[in-house]
Design an enzyme around this catalytic site. Sequence first.
Site: not given
Lengths: 651, 82
Positions: A33, A106, A436
């Site tokens: 990520d 994220h 996600s």
Amino acid sequence: TTRTPLFLGLDEHTADLFPEAGSYSDVVVGVLDTGVWPESKSYSDEGFGPIPSSWKGGCEAGTNFTASLCNRKLIGARFFARGYESTMGPIDESKESRSPRDDDGHGTHTSSTAAGSVVEGASLLGYASGTARGMAPRARVAVYKVCWLGGCFSSDILAAIDKAIADNVNVLSMSLGGGMSDYYRDGVAIGAFAAMERGILVSCSAGNAGPSSSSLSNVAPWITTVGAGTLDRDFPALAILGNGKNFTGVSLFKGEALPDKLLPFIYAGNASNATNGNLCMTGTLIPEKVKGKIVMCDRGINARVQKGDVVKAAGGVGMILANTAANGEELVADAHLLPATTVGEKAGDIIRHYVTTDPNPTASISILGTVVGVKPSPVVAAFSSRGPNSITPNILKPDLIAPGVNILAAWTGAAGPTGLASDSRRVEFNIISGTSMSCPHVSGLAALLKSVHPEWSPAAIRSALMTTAYKTYKDGKPLLDIATGKPSTPFDHGAGHVSPTTATNPGLIYDLTTEDYLGFLCALNYTSPQIRSVSRRNYTCDPSKSYSVADLNYPSFAVNVDGVGAYKYTRTVTSVGGAGTYSVKVTSETTGVKISVEPAVLNFKEANEKKSYTVTFTVDSSKPSGSNSFGSIEWSDGKHVVGSPVAISWT
Amino acid sequence: SSSDQGTYIVHMAKSQMPSSFDLHSNWYDSSLRSISDSAELLYTYENAIHGFSTRLTQEEADSLMTQPGVISVLPEHRYELH
């Protein structure tokens, strides 16, 4: 996350289902990520024992990141930028760290969702307050930063998977995707194959291209593909109109409330000279027209939070953001920079009519905070990508859904909750949405199962998660799709919504080996070089053997009908629940296809015994091309229910 | 020029490495040298695939595809967060 453990049944009463060794586990979840914010309390290693002796990974230093930032919880941190830099030029270190540090948020969110430690007193600006934890809070975390401001490049992703395999991760979580391409051209699929061979479960997000059909990413059968559903939690915020009507939307705005009176209200499309002025794109609003007013913007093209920033910059004091047909009634909450609420399409249409036809429209916004116990829940998120599988229609995808809407998890200290440059706020936790977010839920749950059943293959773990997933609410009614308001189908939810406590004891599993997947590639008529690209071996399909995708031992059924006749699918189940007699129950919503199972009873005398059965789909009437019909095949011994979804498509 | 170049992922048949090489990375490098004087290995892969990534022009990529032991030469792909 503060709500999903309870929503998934992972409360204190079920802790004994997951007897991880002592206070920590040796299962390692690798996350590809945007990196990690190691100072987050979600990576606290308090109570953790020594790093597993099998661990070969490391902690790489770089910009704003030293090796000492890793600990017994965060046991690995690497970054991969050579591919990115060779295309995009050197990383601008004033904008992002050339190191495992997460400047975006994220990656910190996804890894803490999968395996974050327990953090009490978590919230975003007071919303969703509670004790935050990942799905496998005792597992170890290893992060592999592969995504940068300009995207995630396949050469870097492959390098990260290469290293994660060498490091000895047990689960790989990838909340990224990139269109649809054949497996031999898809770096994620290729890397995942190698990981699968080493016993690593690879969990990937299905994509956010819903509700369009055939919009899935990451559909290789050796990948666990995860769609998204909602929670039973909401963040209501009222849109109050001058005509006396109120509409409930959602918001995570925290700040000075609007004055306790109705304010002038204008539609962005009437406050702009741009053809798409209704979207509140940067620089399109006329300040003289919006100053001191609440502005209505339509969803689409630019980020939702950016629309609020555009309204604020133009002098607006509030925003009502309306969904369009693409999003329907799905309400995704945002930490807007001004008082704002997001309303569904139906409310949006009524509000738009009011603001564009009333001679003196007025409005207000009232933020109401956090509510739980919302029903029905879960519902399939509108954005969650949908089947059928465009690469291999005979493999049903997504595999299952998990929580992915308004999820609270840890966040970077380098960006505000909106991610906008103008957002100077810093928060320890953020609430965001996407597949996600659902993907690392399943990654963490897979880590839990791995700790309970270390001998299970990735396919066995996925099988347990799929066959125990639920397709109905407690009242027996089918799960809904928020995009339509109607019951969702296996093309939307796959096998259903994940149910980890039942997954620990699935009764039967559908196992798969590397050899099975090689046969699958033969069934696709892949050439020898194509098979070699995927599997790294010189494998020759046996010309005397009849390979069929239908016979891949998958825990779901996708039947593509191209004429009347019989379509046969063979499956082999392994009794992991010990001896038992299982009977089959078939349900189908069409009478045009007869589904028969032979044998209809499977008698297992001992644990790990294997039994095969054949399903025959007999099609006696044609339907227009593009028609679909759904059903299920369930085996039960009275204690376990082993369910498989069925999707029949007329080509 | 560099603007004509793209990143390619080169899949190699590991078992076909000539005995004159001790390390696969040396073989990969030699294969690359045979079609380009300037191209460099970005990564060599051992577990996820057998092969390497590098920057090439389209012509160089086509030429590399004809070299012994080369299975495929695939262009870089960009993925996005979900």
